[in-house]
Design a protein around this motif. Sequence first.
Motif, PDB file in Angstrom:
ATOM      1  N   VAL A   1      -1.083 -25.569   7.347  1.00 28.29           N
ATOM      2  CA  VAL A   1      -1.780 -24.573   8.173  1.00 28.29           C
ATOM      3  C   VAL A   1      -1.518 -23.139   7.719  1.00 28.29           C
ATOM      4  N   ALA A   2      -0.639 -22.964   6.725  1.00 28.83           N
ATOM      5  CA  ALA A   2      -0.328 -21.606   6.275  1.00 28.83           C
ATOM      6  C   ALA A   2       0.020 -21.599   4.797  1.00 28.83           C
ATOM      7  N   GLU A   3      -0.405 -20.529   4.132  1.00 31.53           N
ATOM      8  CA  GLU A   3      -0.016 -20.303   2.737  1.00 31.53           C
ATOM      9  C   GLU A   3       1.295 -19.513   2.744  1.00 31.53           C
ATOM     10  N   ILE A   4       2.311 -20.031   2.068  1.00 33.36           N
ATOM     11  CA  ILE A   4       3.639 -19.429   2.120  1.00 33.36           C
ATOM     12  C   ILE A   4       4.014 -18.940   0.728  1.00 33.36           C
ATOM     13  N   SER A   5       4.281 -17.626   0.625  1.00 32.64           N
ATOM     14  CA  SER A   5       4.550 -17.020  -0.681  1.00 32.64           C
ATOM     15  C   SER A   5       5.780 -16.132  -0.612  1.00 32.64           C
ATOM     16  N   LEU A   6       6.506 -16.081  -1.726  1.00 31.74           N
ATOM     17  CA  LEU A   6       7.637 -15.169  -1.876  1.00 31.74           C
ATOM     18  C   LEU A   6       7.144 -13.880  -2.512  1.00 31.74           C
ATOM     19  N   GLY A   7       7.677 -12.761  -2.077  1.00 32.12           N
ATOM     20  CA  GLY A   7       7.246 -11.474  -2.596  1.00 32.12           C
ATOM     21  C   GLY A   7       7.662 -11.222  -4.039  1.00 32.12           C
ATOM     22  N   ARG A   8       7.296 -10.061  -4.527  1.00 28.05           N
ATOM     23  CA  ARG A   8       7.542  -9.702  -5.930  1.00 28.05           C
ATOM     24  C   ARG A   8       8.933  -9.100  -6.099  1.00 28.05           C
ATOM     25  N   GLN A   9       9.600  -9.545  -7.158  1.00 29.24           N
ATOM     26  CA  GLN A   9      10.940  -9.030  -7.442  1.00 29.24           C
ATOM     27  C   GLN A   9      10.851  -7.582  -7.907  1.00 29.24           C
ATOM     28  N   ARG A  10      11.829  -6.798  -7.489  1.00 27.17           N
ATOM     29  CA  ARG A  10      11.869  -5.394  -7.869  1.00 27.17           C
ATOM     30  C   ARG A  10      12.803  -5.213  -9.049  1.00 27.17           C
ATOM     31  N   ALA A  11      12.373  -4.495 -10.057  1.00 24.71           N
ATOM     32  CA  ALA A  11      13.190  -4.162 -11.224  1.00 24.71           C
ATOM     33  C   ALA A  11      13.127  -2.655 -11.437  1.00 24.71           C
ATOM     34  N   PRO A  12      14.115  -2.068 -12.148  1.00 30.17           N
ATOM     35  CA  PRO A  12      14.126  -0.603 -12.348  1.00 30.17           C
ATOM     36  C   PRO A  12      12.827  -0.056 -12.922  1.00 30.17           C
ATOM     37  N   GLU A  13      12.187  -0.821 -13.835  1.00 33.13           N
ATOM     38  CA  GLU A  13      10.970  -0.319 -14.460  1.00 33.13           C
ATOM     39  C   GLU A  13       9.783  -0.282 -13.490  1.00 33.13           C
ATOM     40  N   HIS A  14       9.933  -0.948 -12.357  1.00 30.41           N
ATOM     41  CA  HIS A  14       8.835  -0.963 -11.395  1.00 30.41           C
ATOM     42  C   HIS A  14       8.784   0.302 -10.545  1.00 30.41           C
ATOM     43  N   ALA A  15       9.777   1.168 -10.685  1.00 25.97           N
ATOM     44  CA  ALA A  15       9.817   2.385  -9.868  1.00 25.97           C
ATOM     45  C   ALA A  15       8.879   3.456 -10.394  1.00 25.97           C
ATOM     46  N   GLU A  16       8.330   3.245 -11.576  1.00 26.28           N
ATOM     47  CA  GLU A  16       7.442   4.244 -12.166  1.00 26.28           C
ATOM     48  C   GLU A  16       6.119   3.605 -12.547  1.00 26.28           C
ATOM     49  N   GLY A  17       5.095   4.417 -12.628  1.00 30.12           N
ATOM     50  CA  GLY A  17       3.799   3.908 -13.051  1.00 30.12           C
ATOM     51  C   GLY A  17       2.673   4.576 -12.286  1.00 30.12           C
ATOM     52  N   ARG A  18       1.458   4.226 -12.640  1.00 30.90           N
ATOM     53  CA  ARG A  18       0.294   4.839 -12.011  1.00 30.90           C
ATOM     54  C   ARG A  18      -0.084   4.156 -10.708  1.00 30.90           C
ATOM     55  N   ASP A  19       0.399   2.941 -10.512  1.00 30.66           N
ATOM     56  CA  ASP A  19      -0.013   2.154  -9.350  1.00 30.66           C
ATOM     57  C   ASP A  19       1.140   1.978  -8.375  1.00 30.66           C
ATOM     58  N   LEU A  20       1.751   3.088  -7.978  1.00 33.83           N
ATOM     59  CA  LEU A  20       2.832   3.021  -6.996  1.00 33.83           C
ATOM     60  C   LEU A  20       2.248   2.699  -5.627  1.00 33.83           C
ATOM     61  N   VAL A  21       2.737   1.612  -5.041  1.00 31.41           N
ATOM     62  CA  VAL A  21       2.184   1.098  -3.795  1.00 31.41           C
ATOM     63  C   VAL A  21       3.322   0.932  -2.790  1.00 31.41           C
ATOM     64  N   PRO A  22       3.111   1.271  -1.524  1.00 36.51           N
ATOM     65  CA  PRO A  22       4.150   0.994  -0.524  1.00 36.51           C
ATOM     66  C   PRO A  22       4.384  -0.512  -0.398  1.00 36.51           C
ATOM     67  N   TYR A  23       5.636  -0.883  -0.211  1.00 37.98           N
ATOM     68  CA  TYR A  23       5.948  -2.303  -0.051  1.00 37.98           C
ATOM     69  C   TYR A  23       7.017  -2.465   1.022  1.00 37.98           C
ATOM     70  N   LEU A  24       6.993  -3.622   1.672  1.00 35.19           N
ATOM     71  CA  LEU A  24       7.968  -3.935   2.709  1.00 35.19           C
ATOM     72  C   LEU A  24       9.050  -4.835   2.142  1.00 35.19           C
ATOM     73  N   ARG A  25      10.256  -4.670   2.684  1.00 35.57           N
ATOM     74  CA  ARG A  25      11.404  -5.476   2.284  1.00 35.57           C
ATOM     75  C   ARG A  25      12.106  -5.965   3.538  1.00 35.57           C
ATOM     76  N   ALA A  26      13.184  -6.735   3.352  1.00 31.90           N
ATOM     77  CA  ALA A  26      13.859  -7.339   4.504  1.00 31.90           C
ATOM     78  C   ALA A  26      14.301  -6.298   5.524  1.00 31.90           C
ATOM     79  N   ALA A  27      14.721  -5.127   5.048  1.00 33.70           N
ATOM     80  CA  ALA A  27      15.194  -4.095   5.973  1.00 33.70           C
ATOM     81  C   ALA A  27      14.103  -3.612   6.923  1.00 33.70           C
ATOM     82  N   ASN A  28      12.840  -3.819   6.578  1.00 34.43           N
ATOM     83  CA  ASN A  28      11.739  -3.361   7.425  1.00 34.43           C
ATOM     84  C   ASN A  28      11.368  -4.366   8.510  1.00 34.43           C
TER      85      ASN A  28
END
Length: 430
Positions: A11-38
Amino acid sequence: MSWRTTSLRAVAEISLGRQRAPEHAEGRDLVPYLRAANVLDGHLDLRDVKRMNFTRSEQKLYSLRPGDVLVTEGSGSINSVGAAAVWQGEIEGTVCFQNTLLRLRPRREVDGRFLGWWARAAFASKIFASIASGASINHLSADRVRSLPFSFPAVEEQVRISDFLDRETRRIDRMIFLRCHQQELLAEREASRVSAAVRGARIPGKRGNSRLEWLGDVPASWSVAPVSSQFDVKLGKQLNPGRVDGSYLKPYLRNVNVQWDAIDAKDLLYMNFPPSERARYEVRPGDLLICEGGEPGRAAIWQGGLDEVYYQKALHRARSRGRSLTRWLFYCLRAAAAADVFTSAGTTTTISHLTGEQLNSQRFPFPEASIQSRIAKELDEAADSDRRLLALLRKQVVLLQERRQAVISAAMNGDIDPSAGRHRTSVLSV
């Protein structure tokens, strides 16, 4: 109304989010993302939303849409793994999620809010905790979550159940908020009462300037003097590896043992205190112990209970010279701490410290001992009354929280008629 039972994967599609790496902090497609703390139990804390780079194809994989249920995938505490909340599109535009979260996306036969309530019930009843694994950090496996059983009625009934739970938990949460607010008001009233007492606000007669900005004027007959004039103040013994064993191991008090007006002596550590150090570092009944760091100025009086107990360098010990009461000094410290006297005057690195020199030179009003005793007695009686009321308010909060969880569990088990708001088989009680 009949309910079906199947596995969650049906009844539901269950997915794990994307892993964060240092190189992901930069780029043209910076997008807000939620983590466990949120993600907290039942709601999202969006005050600190981070951003990282998601390519266009990654945004399709990891973006959120209203009705998605977010579940914390990992936690250092088994009791906090699996907290869940529903994403309702609170942030405009594309928002993604990190690999500290699982996304449960309902299929057409399941309402997103209903799935969110199911996840909250699974969290509270420790179902998620029971399938978590790990050593220092507990993790939820997406495969294990997919295999969990899921019972549900028709979509129309799911919506009615969700509407009912929205209303009922909102009402209970409002009562919890009011009880917590009452606790805050008690604390504010106590701070105001202590401040007024220390400055002698109810003492009739002429008043004079204390020359202390945080205190204001005091009765003209009261002296304002440094702590050292009334008390012998000494810092505790420095702890180092060579002092944790020896022939004279004795229990000692640390900063963590001393809370406001309470000393917890159930979990004491031991250090070597030879007989020659007994007079210097022993704590006697009636001594006031004052925190040097952490929350500078936090204090409590040692009432006894152990044949011998000592104290560490993180604490000051104040012993009366015979002219003033340690109970009066306690209330002076309470008033000063509420006025942020120590945190603003202390030396600040990573934490603030109240040095022996600062404490000894700190000036407080010191009336005659008989007046100190009378005012302290009045404050003690008021504090006892507040403690009884505070205990009652805390008990009510616990009962309301239990009531909320009982309502959620009953609704998700099909035991509540949402149209009537009552238990199908018996009166719901906790």
